[in-house]
Scaffold this motif. Structure first.
Motif, PDB file in Angstrom:
ATOM      1  N   THR A  68       0.814  -1.198  -0.024  1.00  0.00           N
ATOM      2  CA  THR A  68      -0.059  -0.053  -0.004  1.00  0.00           C
ATOM      3  C   THR A  68       1.047   1.313   0.128  1.00  0.00           C
ATOM      4  OG1 THR A  68      -0.084  -0.050   2.484  1.00  0.00           O
ATOM      5  CG2 THR A  68      -2.003  -1.063   1.363  1.00  0.00           C
ATOM      6  N   ASP A  69       0.437   2.239  -0.578  1.00  0.00           N
ATOM      7  CA  ASP A  69       0.928   3.482  -0.761  1.00  0.00           C
ATOM      8  C   ASP A  69       0.217   4.607  -0.841  1.00  0.00           C
ATOM      9  OD1 ASP A  69       2.708   5.954  -1.428  1.00  0.00           O
ATOM     10  OD2 ASP A  69       3.773   4.672  -3.010  1.00  0.00           O
ATOM     11  N   ASP A  70      -0.028   5.457   0.149  1.00  0.00           N
ATOM     12  CA  ASP A  70      -1.023   6.573   0.359  1.00  0.00           C
ATOM     13  C   ASP A  70      -0.836   7.568  -0.975  1.00  0.00           C
ATOM     14  OD1 ASP A  70      -1.901   5.513   2.351  1.00  0.00           O
ATOM     15  OD2 ASP A  70      -0.868   7.151   3.930  1.00  0.00           O
ATOM     16  N   GLU A  71       0.368   7.694  -1.553  1.00  0.00           N
ATOM     17  CA  GLU A  71       0.430   8.450  -2.583  1.00  0.00           C
ATOM     18  C   GLU A  71      -0.307   8.232  -3.804  1.00  0.00           C
ATOM     19  OE1 GLU A  71       2.109  11.556  -2.907  1.00  0.00           O
ATOM     20  OE2 GLU A  71       2.284  11.702  -0.711  1.00  0.00           O
ATOM     21  N   LYS A  72      -0.461   6.873  -4.064  1.00  0.00           N
ATOM     22  CA  LYS A  72      -1.296   6.449  -5.272  1.00  0.00           C
ATOM     23  C   LYS A  72      -2.648   7.101  -5.261  1.00  0.00           C
ATOM     24  CE  LYS A  72       2.510   4.227  -6.583  1.00  0.00           C
ATOM     25  NZ  LYS A  72       3.207   4.471  -7.655  1.00  0.00           N
ATOM     26  N   GLU A  73      -3.206   7.049  -3.932  1.00  0.00           N
ATOM     27  CA  GLU A  73      -4.478   7.829  -4.229  1.00  0.00           C
ATOM     28  C   GLU A  73      -4.586   9.335  -5.100  1.00  0.00           C
ATOM     29  OE1 GLU A  73      -7.670   9.421  -0.974  1.00  0.00           O
ATOM     30  OE2 GLU A  73      -5.969   8.235   0.035  1.00  0.00           O
ATOM     31  N   TYR A  74      -3.409   9.833  -5.178  1.00  0.00           N
ATOM     32  CA  TYR A  74      -3.327  11.082  -6.003  1.00  0.00           C
ATOM     33  C   TYR A  74      -2.602  10.910  -7.178  1.00  0.00           C
ATOM     34  CZ  TYR A  74      -4.241  12.780  -1.081  1.00  0.00           C
ATOM     35  OH  TYR A  74      -4.788  12.923   0.007  1.00  0.00           O
ATOM     36  N   SER A  75      -1.818   9.853  -7.536  1.00  0.00           N
ATOM     37  CA  SER A  75      -1.222   9.778  -8.857  1.00  0.00           C
ATOM     38  C   SER A  75      -1.834   8.908  -9.703  1.00  0.00           C
ATOM     39  CB  SER A  75       0.170   9.305  -8.584  1.00  0.00           C
ATOM     40  OG  SER A  75       0.266   7.978  -7.857  1.00  0.00           O
ATOM     41  N   TRP A  76      -2.592   8.020  -9.206  1.00  0.00           N
ATOM     42  CA  TRP A  76      -3.316   6.820  -9.932  1.00  0.00           C
ATOM     43  C   TRP A  76      -4.421   7.579 -10.658  1.00  0.00           C
ATOM     44  CZ3 TRP A  76      -3.964   2.042  -6.416  1.00  0.00           C
ATOM     45  CH2 TRP A  76      -2.851   1.270  -6.494  1.00  0.00           C
ATOM     46  N   PRO A  77      -5.584   8.436 -10.091  1.00  0.00           N
ATOM     47  CA  PRO A  77      -6.504   9.195 -10.849  1.00  0.00           C
ATOM     48  C   PRO A  77      -6.021  10.092 -12.109  1.00  0.00           C
ATOM     49  CG  PRO A  77      -7.040   9.249  -8.642  1.00  0.00           C
ATOM     50  CD  PRO A  77      -5.677   8.811  -8.713  1.00  0.00           C
ATOM     51  N   ALA A  78      -4.834  10.706 -11.596  1.00  0.00           N
ATOM     52  CA  ALA A  78      -3.944  11.624 -12.728  1.00  0.00           C
ATOM     53  C   ALA A  78      -3.613  10.624 -13.597  1.00  0.00           C
ATOM     54  CB  ALA A  78      -2.811  12.316 -11.949  1.00  0.00           C
ATOM     55  N   TYR A  79      -2.996   9.485 -13.734  1.00  0.00           N
ATOM     56  CA  TYR A  79      -2.630   8.591 -14.649  1.00  0.00           C
ATOM     57  C   TYR A  79      -3.882   8.348 -15.693  1.00  0.00           C
ATOM     58  CZ  TYR A  79       1.549   7.122 -12.042  1.00  0.00           C
ATOM     59  OH  TYR A  79       2.643   7.271 -11.516  1.00  0.00           O
ATOM     60  N   LEU A  80      -4.946   7.875 -15.028  1.00  0.00           N
ATOM     61  CA  LEU A  80      -6.047   7.392 -15.698  1.00  0.00           C
ATOM     62  C   LEU A  80      -6.825   8.898 -16.674  1.00  0.00           C
ATOM     63  CD1 LEU A  80      -7.844   5.001 -16.151  1.00  0.00           C
ATOM     64  CD2 LEU A  80      -9.285   5.680 -14.519  1.00  0.00           C
ATOM     65  N   ALA A  81      -6.708   9.865 -15.811  1.00  0.00           N
ATOM     66  CA  ALA A  81      -7.522  10.976 -16.464  1.00  0.00           C
ATOM     67  C   ALA A  81      -6.610  11.535 -17.816  1.00  0.00           C
ATOM     68  CB  ALA A  81      -7.577  12.224 -15.660  1.00  0.00           C
ATOM     69  N   THR A  82      -5.455  11.404 -17.582  1.00  0.00           N
ATOM     70  CA  THR A  82      -4.439  12.043 -18.472  1.00  0.00           C
ATOM     71  C   THR A  82      -4.351  11.047 -19.875  1.00  0.00           C
ATOM     72  OG1 THR A  82      -3.119  13.110 -16.969  1.00  0.00           O
ATOM     73  CG2 THR A  82      -2.058  12.953 -19.149  1.00  0.00           C
TER      74      THR A  82
END
Length: 273
Positions: A68-82
């Motif tokens: 688990t990595d709390d930072e992924k909560e912010y980076s994953w949506p950015a990956y998907l949207a971009t």
């Protein structure tokens, strides 16, 4: 494995999670860079595009996550949207996890705003994927067979799973086969590893160059292990240097000669005379 077989990402979403993937005639790798012009560079672990008549119709952003990595909560949506913006098609976020516990923790919805804009990661571990026990399927989808084998090798279908694993190795070229086997072998339990060695050495008729070479190496590994056990039983001291020389030898004839000598020697110096 996704890089070797991009279609695997689409197959997991469609066959395991029943996600409606649009009709397509080609699946290719896409750029892993999902940055826009202004933000800092973002790179996902992998990306796949399903195309129809040369046009992107569906995408998969792939992440391999061991913990688990709390930072992924912010980076994953950015990956998907971009990624979706870049390719102008629907896309899913597929997260490959080592076990079910990690998959469950990372599979929670990511809430983007109080108005309930949500990203749902599709998380999966090898245990959740179906085992490959059919020879033809293993040859057709070798990456899936290798990926799932360690997770199912200790099940009641373990022997069939390992036979499917052997079939998968046969379908791969030498470089890829060695890479996959080194990865999978490190994940097998001791019981599964022993059963696999028995199948590879005694039960299976190998055809590929990699497999034949590995079969020989497997026999050499067994001879080296037997030699070390024999020396230990005779209470003959084995230095680290000698152990490395024995385990590093792949010449079966030489190992058999050393094993015969081990019955009468008093020190390992006499082993190599």
């Amino acid at each position: 494995m996704i890089r070797q077989r991009p279609r695997l990402a689409v197959e997991i979403l469609r066959d395991v999670f029943d996600i409606d993937v649009p009709a397509h005639d080609q699946v290719t790798l896409a750029s892993e860079n999902v940055s826009t012009l202004h933000p800092a560079e973002l790179n996902c672990d992998g990306a796949v595009l399903a195309n129809k008549a040369g046009k992107a119709v569906f995408g998969v952003v792939v992440e391999s996550q061991r913990r688990t990595d709390d930072e992924k909560e912010y980076s994953w949506p950015a990956y998907l949207a971009t990624f979706r913006h870049q390719h102008k098609c629907d896309a899913e976020l597929l997260v490959l996890c080592p076990d079910e516990t990690t998959a469950q923790r990372l599979g929670k919805p990511i809430v983007l705003s109080p108005s309930r804009s949500v990203v749902y990661p599709v998380t999966v571990s090898p245990k959740a994927l179906p085992p490959v026990t059919d020879a033809q399927e293993a040859r057709r989808r070798p990456e899936l067979a290798v990926l799932t084998a360690p997770a199912h090798a200790d099940s009641p279908d373990g022997k069939d799973v390992l036979r499917g694993y052997c079939e998968a190795l046969e379908a791969l070229d030498r470089e890829t086969g060695k890479l996959y086997h080194d990865y999978a072998r490190s994940l097998f339990s001791d019981v599964a590893r022993k059963l696999l060695e028995e199948i590879m050495l005694d039960d299976y008729q190998w055809q590929s160059d990699f497999a034949i070479k590995h079969r020989s190496e497997g026999r050499a590994e067994g001879e080296a292990r037997a030699l070390l056990m024999f020396l230990r039983a005779r209470k003959i001291c084995v230095s680290d240097e000698t152990r490395e020389q024995i385990t590093g030898c792949t010449d079966l004839d030489r190992l058999e000669l050393w094993l015969k000598r081990a019955a009468t020697i008093n020190t390992t110096d006499e082993l190599f005379d």
